[in-house]
Scaffold this motif. Sequence first.
Motif, PDB file in Angstrom:
ATOM      1  N   HIS A  45      60.638   5.075 133.774  1.00 26.89           N
ATOM      2  CA  HIS A  45      61.078   4.043 132.832  1.00 26.89           C
ATOM      3  C   HIS A  45      62.555   4.173 132.477  1.00 26.89           C
ATOM      4  N   ALA A  46      63.203   3.030 132.340  1.00 23.89           N
ATOM      5  CA  ALA A  46      64.636   2.947 132.044  1.00 23.89           C
ATOM      6  C   ALA A  46      64.973   3.724 130.772  1.00 23.89           C
ATOM      7  N   GLY A  47      66.123   4.405 130.805  1.00 21.43           N
ATOM      8  CA  GLY A  47      66.612   5.116 129.640  1.00 21.43           C
ATOM      9  C   GLY A  47      65.964   6.460 129.396  1.00 21.43           C
ATOM     10  N   THR A  48      65.151   6.949 130.338  1.00 22.18           N
ATOM     11  CA  THR A  48      64.464   8.222 130.135  1.00 22.18           C
ATOM     12  C   THR A  48      65.149   9.347 130.905  1.00 22.18           C
ATOM     13  N   GLU A  49      64.904  10.557 130.442  1.00 27.92           N
ATOM     14  CA  GLU A  49      65.337  11.775 131.122  1.00 27.92           C
ATOM     15  C   GLU A  49      64.142  12.714 131.135  1.00 27.92           C
ATOM     16  N   THR A  50      63.804  13.227 132.313  1.00 29.12           N
ATOM     17  CA  THR A  50      62.628  14.076 132.460  1.00 29.12           C
ATOM     18  C   THR A  50      63.010  15.360 133.169  1.00 29.12           C
ATOM     19  N   LEU A  51      62.690  16.494 132.544  1.00 31.72           N
ATOM     20  CA  LEU A  51      62.874  17.795 133.180  1.00 31.72           C
ATOM     21  C   LEU A  51      61.673  18.053 134.085  1.00 31.72           C
ATOM     22  N   ILE A  52      61.954  18.375 135.349  1.00 31.72           N
ATOM     23  CA  ILE A  52      60.894  18.592 136.334  1.00 31.72           C
ATOM     24  C   ILE A  52      61.221  19.863 137.120  1.00 31.72           C
ATOM     25  N   TRP A  53      60.200  20.679 137.332  1.00 32.46           N
ATOM     26  CA  TRP A  53      60.373  21.896 138.126  1.00 32.46           C
ATOM     27  C   TRP A  53      59.059  22.185 138.826  1.00 32.46           C
ATOM     28  N   TYR A  54      58.938  21.691 140.053  1.00 38.90           N
ATOM     29  CA  TYR A  54      57.727  21.929 140.834  1.00 38.90           C
ATOM     30  C   TYR A  54      57.838  23.294 141.499  1.00 38.90           C
ATOM     31  N   LYS A  55      57.486  24.336 140.758  1.00 40.91           N
ATOM     32  CA  LYS A  55      57.591  25.712 141.236  1.00 40.91           C
ATOM     33  C   LYS A  55      56.642  25.986 142.396  1.00 40.91           C
ATOM     34  N   HIS A  56      55.566  25.222 142.485  1.00 36.62           N
ATOM     35  CA  HIS A  56      54.505  25.515 143.437  1.00 36.62           C
ATOM     36  C   HIS A  56      54.304  24.401 144.464  1.00 36.62           C
ATOM     37  N   HIS A  57      55.168  23.398 144.445  1.00 37.02           N
ATOM     38  CA  HIS A  57      55.045  22.252 145.351  1.00 37.02           C
ATOM     39  C   HIS A  57      56.411  21.882 145.906  1.00 37.02           C
ATOM     40  N   LEU A  58      56.427  21.331 147.101  1.00 39.18           N
ATOM     41  CA  LEU A  58      57.606  20.667 147.642  1.00 39.18           C
ATOM     42  C   LEU A  58      57.386  19.178 147.446  1.00 39.18           C
ATOM     43  N   GLU A  59      58.491  18.450 147.209  1.00 36.91           N
ATOM     44  CA  GLU A  59      58.362  17.016 146.958  1.00 36.91           C
ATOM     45  C   GLU A  59      59.496  16.280 147.658  1.00 36.91           C
ATOM     46  N   ALA A  60      59.166  15.140 148.253  1.00 38.86           N
ATOM     47  CA  ALA A  60      60.151  14.191 148.767  1.00 38.86           C
ATOM     48  C   ALA A  60      59.978  12.898 147.976  1.00 38.86           C
ATOM     49  N   VAL A  61      61.103  12.293 147.587  1.00 43.46           N
ATOM     50  CA  VAL A  61      61.088  11.105 146.731  1.00 43.46           C
ATOM     51  C   VAL A  61      61.968  10.036 147.371  1.00 43.46           C
ATOM     52  N   TYR A  62      61.415   8.845 147.543  1.00 48.10           N
ATOM     53  CA  TYR A  62      62.161   7.716 148.100  1.00 48.10           C
ATOM     54  C   TYR A  62      62.202   6.609 147.058  1.00 48.10           C
ATOM     55  N   CYS A  63      63.401   6.232 146.655  1.00 49.64           N
ATOM     56  CA  CYS A  63      63.574   5.179 145.647  1.00 49.64           C
ATOM     57  C   CYS A  63      63.525   3.811 146.325  1.00 49.64           C
ATOM     58  N   ILE A  64      62.639   2.946 145.843  1.00 46.30           N
ATOM     59  CA  ILE A  64      62.554   1.605 146.403  1.00 46.30           C
ATOM     60  C   ILE A  64      63.037   0.525 145.435  1.00 46.30           C
ATOM     61  N   GLU A  65      63.224   0.895 144.146  1.00 48.83           N
ATOM     62  CA  GLU A  65      63.757  -0.037 143.148  1.00 48.83           C
ATOM     63  C   GLU A  65      64.473   0.745 142.064  1.00 48.83           C
ATOM     64  N   GLY A  66      65.528   0.146 141.503  1.00 47.64           N
ATOM     65  CA  GLY A  66      66.192   0.693 140.338  1.00 47.64           C
ATOM     66  C   GLY A  66      67.311   1.667 140.660  1.00 47.64           C
ATOM     67  N   GLU A  67      67.908   2.203 139.569  1.00 46.18           N
ATOM     68  CA  GLU A  67      69.010   3.142 139.703  1.00 46.18           C
ATOM     69  C   GLU A  67      68.907   4.248 138.667  1.00 46.18           C
ATOM     70  N   GLY A  68      69.376   5.412 139.053  1.00 45.08           N
ATOM     71  CA  GLY A  68      69.389   6.558 138.157  1.00 45.08           C
ATOM     72  C   GLY A  68      70.123   7.698 138.810  1.00 45.08           C
ATOM     73  N   GLU A  69      69.751   8.918 138.433  1.00 49.17           N
ATOM     74  CA  GLU A  69      70.378  10.099 139.007  1.00 49.17           C
ATOM     75  C   GLU A  69      69.443  11.286 138.875  1.00 49.17           C
TER      76      GLU A  69
END
Length: 135
Positions: A45-69
């Motif tokens: 969701h727009a305007g959010t910041e989420t701390l994420i740390w997948y210590k036990h998983h690998l993840e690939a993420v593909y953005c199909i809409e929107g903008e962020g960092e």
Amino acid sequence: MIVRSLQDIIGTERDVKAENGNWESRRLLLNNDALGFSLHDTIIHAGTETLIWYKHHLEAVYCIEGEGEVETTENGKIHPIKAGTVYALNGNERHLLRAHSTMRMVCVFTPPITGSEVHDQDGAYRPGAEIADGQ
């Protein structure tokens, strides 16, 4: 063969929303599908910041809409994200995901998740959760 649509997932136990309201994860493929990975259609969701740390998983993420960092917390490096961008957390990097506008992401996890996981205080899924469904 497994065939599902997003409409099959929305409103079911596979449609998981963050307690803090930052994201929604529609979990299309999970551990019990026995593919060796899980696949998610995720809204950040727009305007959010989420701390994420997948210590036990690998993840690939593909953005199909929107903008962020995405910012790696270890070194403060910021990578812009927009439609058509992929990032892969191949080193279990702890990161901050910020949505400047609502982002829609396609996420792949290995090992696969069961579907019931939520982020702990570190932003991680607990170890061994991927085998909780008997896989």
